[in-house]
Design a protein around this motif. Structure first.
Motif, short mmCIF file in Angstrom:
data_model
loop_
_atom_site.label_atom_id
_atom_site.label_comp_id
_atom_site.label_asym_id
_atom_site.label_seq_id
_atom_site.Cartn_x
_atom_site.Cartn_y
_atom_site.Cartn_z
N ALA A 235 0.83 -1.21 0.00
CA ALA A 235 0.00 0.00 0.00
C ALA A 235 0.86 1.25 0.00
O ALA A 235 0.58 2.22 -0.72
CB ALA A 235 -0.94 -0.01 1.20
N GLU A 236 1.92 1.24 0.80
CA GLU A 236 2.82 2.39 0.84
C GLU A 236 3.53 2.57 -0.50
O GLU A 236 3.70 3.70 -0.98
CB GLU A 236 3.86 2.18 1.96
N ALA A 239 1.10 4.14 -3.04
CA ALA A 239 0.88 5.56 -2.78
C ALA A 239 2.09 6.40 -3.20
O ALA A 239 1.94 7.47 -3.81
CB ALA A 239 0.57 5.77 -1.30
N GLU A 240 3.28 5.92 -2.89
CA GLU A 240 4.48 6.67 -3.25
C GLU A 240 4.69 6.70 -4.76
O GLU A 240 5.08 7.73 -5.33
CB GLU A 240 5.70 6.06 -2.56
N LEU A 241 4.39 5.61 -5.42
CA LEU A 241 4.54 5.57 -6.88
C LEU A 241 3.53 6.50 -7.55
O LEU A 241 3.87 7.18 -8.54
CB LEU A 241 4.35 4.13 -7.38
N ASP A 242 2.33 6.57 -7.02
CA ASP A 242 1.33 7.50 -7.54
C ASP A 242 1.84 8.93 -7.44
O ASP A 242 1.75 9.73 -8.39
CB ASP A 242 0.03 7.33 -6.74
N ARG A 243 2.42 9.28 -6.30
CA ARG A 243 2.94 10.64 -6.10
C ARG A 243 4.11 10.93 -7.04
O ARG A 243 4.17 12.00 -7.68
CB ARG A 243 3.41 10.81 -4.64
N ARG A 497 9.02 -8.39 -5.83
CA ARG A 497 7.67 -8.93 -5.58
C ARG A 497 6.58 -7.88 -5.76
O ARG A 497 5.42 -8.23 -5.96
CB ARG A 497 7.61 -9.51 -4.16
N HIS A 498 6.94 -6.60 -5.68
CA HIS A 498 5.96 -5.55 -5.94
C HIS A 498 5.85 -5.22 -7.43
O HIS A 498 4.94 -4.49 -7.83
CB HIS A 498 6.32 -4.28 -5.17
N GLN A 533 -1.47 -0.80 -10.10
CA GLN A 533 -2.32 -0.41 -8.97
C GLN A 533 -2.29 1.10 -8.75
O GLN A 533 -3.32 1.73 -8.47
CB GLN A 533 -1.86 -1.13 -7.71
N ALA A 534 -1.09 1.67 -8.90
CA ALA A 534 -0.95 3.11 -8.66
C ALA A 534 -1.71 3.94 -9.69
O ALA A 534 -2.20 5.03 -9.40
CB ALA A 534 0.53 3.50 -8.66
N MET A 535 -1.83 3.43 -10.91
CA MET A 535 -2.46 4.19 -11.99
C MET A 535 -3.90 3.78 -12.24
O MET A 535 -4.54 4.27 -13.17
CB MET A 535 -1.65 4.02 -13.28
#
Length: 635
Positions: A235-236, A239-243, A497-498, A533-535
């Motif tokens: 989840a973190e 969120a960071e990749l989205d930013r 893994r992410h 997931q971020a996009m």
């Protein structure tokens, strides 16, 4: 975005201004808006400008420091130049322009060349002359986004954005580099710094070359590091990749001219358009597609226009399409080879056409290159290595995959007994890992991280070179938001893994099944999972769910159909120029196998066609006249 050329006479002899002008004008297509020249005894600089930031004459190049000590010519864009300018202003520099070029001069004067290079976020190749120290610095950005070629005579160092500038030098003679030719016909790429032109090399990415009375010194100031991951929850990470994605896109929108985007219908280009269009009123997007009436098999899915149209509708962009027909290769390929010079990768003439289209509307275009290489977008490639037993097994397995064109048996038939020996190309492959003897290969995650490193150093590097050459052929600047410094740094720290949601499935699949490429391609589709997931909040589900597909023309079908005559005329005719270097019997056998449907040699045939045109153009003097170069010359 510009074209730069220069000469440094190491024996102190004066440089001819007329020669600098001839070299400069050979790359006029890279900068149709402005031109400049500077000669200082043994040092000569030439510059052609494509005006993007600070369109005034004050930002023209060569640019000088107020005291005249520092002179620079520069090709690229520094996206954090405003932040650097604020910092340099606090340190006492008084800026006279709004350009990123002056930031390079100020940064060198205050920080020195190494610290300046490390602070830059963007794409750049520049030459900086310190007249007081009689010292030349040549610098390329982290990823080698902007090309810079080197050639030496007995008494001089000559450099340029494109090799064709050297053709204007009276001492330059075109000769084929046999070692580079074997390398190209192994990997469809060049992993070393040499080129097909004997004596010409490119300055490696993230490298500073310093030349003064003490000789030449090279320093590498950055490299990819995929092995040093950090513990971070999913989840973190999302969120960071989205930013970071939003920040990267917004940062690279800086320009005083319109910015558009290539739109392939895939996730990466779609992400950039989705994040950019709120900041760009009536954003313009561009897609290349293919006339498919004579195409079958897997290539029938290569036309991405419908998916691109869906994304354009979703973002309400002003959308344009280029439809490419089978016969278009005959006109385009000589022009593509003339502009590429340094042959790399596969069917790139659609890139030439789409850049030509986009340049009629904008001066800057976004490209999604880098997303796959940084975030694990090619899962079917990793199946080759994730079960490797140790370092040697990993290297041999991945080497087997990257021999894209020929085997050792093929190369013996092509060139005769290889003077480099049977292991020559394996040694070339292994050398990409700068410290191969200490390569960590303990877990499947290690193997995949090593594969990402390799692909960034080789495949991505050449994608950027092809993207630069074929866009600048039409005076178009291409930007790559996925290569934003902070985004790249985060991608390297992100655990495997992410990036691969199906890593557990990869580890549990039967090893016999793993060896079947098509099964692996179908089974492993979970690449770039964190990015997806971020996009998810900006992309429509239909784009999110599309399988990864490279931008490629349906040449396997076209070579057997509408382009069969072109292939035969070019490669099997009596006027085969490349037969001095490649056995024509080998070429005939491979072409006939493909035309008869016995094998799919589309990549090899593309490379054989490209090299034949390379020989005709650079050895035979049959230079094509392109619409873009004619326009640039008249500007």
């Amino acid at each position: 975005m510009c074209g730069i050329v220069g000469i440094l006479q190491r024996d102190g002899a004066p440089v001819s201004q007329a020669l600098i002008l001839s070299m400069r004008d050979a790359v006029a297509h890279r900068g149709p808006d402005d031109e400049g020249v500077h000669v200082d005894g043994p040092l000569g600089f030439g510059h052609r400008r494509l005006s993007i930031i600070d369109l005034s004459r004050a930002a023209s190049q060569p640019m000088f420091s107020p005291d005249g000590r520092i002179v620079i010519i520069y090709n690229g864009e520094i996206y954090n130049f405003r932040e650097l300018a604020r910092e340099l202003t606090k340190l006492g520099w008084s800026f006279r322009t709004r350009s990123d070029t002056e930031v390079l001069i100020a940064g060198y004067a205050i920080w020195g060349i190494r610290e300046l290079a490390r602070r830059l976020d963007g794409m750049a190749a520049f030459a900086l002359w310190d007249a007081a120290k009689r010292r030349l610095h040549l610098v390329r950005d982290r990823h080698g986004t902007k090309p810079l070629y080197l050639w030496r005579t007995a008494n001089s160092l000559v450099f340029a954005s494109e090799i064709k500038a050297f053709l204007a030098h009276p001492d330059f003679k075109v000769r084929v580099n046999d070692a580079a030719l074997r390398e190209y016909f192994t990997f469809q790429n060049l992993f070393r710094t040499h080129t097909l032109f004997a004596g010409v090399e490119h300055l490696p990415p993230a490298t500073i070359l310093t030349v003064d009375q003490d000789g030449e010194r090279r320093e590498i100031y950055w490299d990819y590091e995929f092995g040093r991951t950090e513990a971070i929850g999913e989840a973190e990470a999302v969120a960071e990749l989205d930013r970071l994605m939003a920040q990267a896109v917004e940062r690279q929108l800086v320009a005083d001219v319109p910015v558009g985007a290539y739109l392939s219908g895939g996730m990466d280009s779609g992400t950039l358009v989705a994040l950019a269009h709120p900041h760009v009123p009536r954003m313009q997007t561009f897609t290349a597609g293919f006339e498919m009436s004579q195409v079958d098999g897997i290539e029938a899915s290569f036309d991405e226009r419908r998916a691109a149209e869906m994304m354009a509708y979703h973002c309400k962009t002003e959308h344009y399409e280029q439809v490419i027909n089978a016969g278009d290769i005959r006109w385009a390929l000589p022009r593509v080879v003339w502009h590429l010079e340094d042959l790399r990768l596969g069917m790139s003439y659609p890139n030439y056409y789409i850049a030509r289209l986009a340049s009629k509307f904008v001066k800057v275009c976004f490209s999604g290159a880098g997303g796959d290489e940084l975030f694990g977008g090619y899962p079917w490639r990793y199946y080759r290595v994730f079960r490797a037993l140790d370092r040697d097994d990993y290297l041999k397995s991945y080497y087997g995959f990257w021999q894209r064109l020929t085997s050792i048996e093929d190369r013996t038939a092509m060139f005769g007994a290889s003077p480099g020996g049977e292991d020559e190309m394996f040694d070339v492959f292994r050398s990409v890992y700068t410290d191969a003897d200490r390569l960590v290969c303990d877990t499947p995650e290690d193997h995949i991280a090593n594969a990402l490193y390799f692909e960034c150093r080789t495949f991505l590097s050449s994608l950027l070179l092809v993207g630069d050459k074929l866009s600048m052929a039409s005076g178009l600047e291409v930007r790559f938001p996925f290569l934003d410094n902070a985004l790249v740094d985060f991608a390297m720290r992100l655990p495997v893994r992410h990036k691969l949601s199906d890593l557990e499935q990869m580890l549990s699949v039967d090893e016999d099944a793993v060896r079947k490429k098509l099964l692996a391609r179908d089974a492993f589709a979970g690449g770039k999972s964190c990015l997806r997931q971020a996009m998810a909040h900006v992309l429509p589900p239909a784009i999110m769910e599309r399988r990864k597909q490279g931008f490629s023309s349906p040449e396997a079908s076209w070579y057997r159909g509408e382009n069969a005559e072109y292939v035969r005329d070019t490669l099997l005719g009596a006027n085969l120029t490349s037969s001095e270097f490649i056995d024509p019997d080998f070429t005939r056998r491979k072409v006939e196998e493909h035309l008869a449907g016995k094998a799919n040699h589309r990549l090899l045939i593309w490379s054989l066609l490209s090299f034949e045109h390379w020989c005709r153009i650079f050895l035979g003097g049959q230079r094509p006249e392109s619409q873009s170069s004619t326009r640039a010359a008249a500007a």
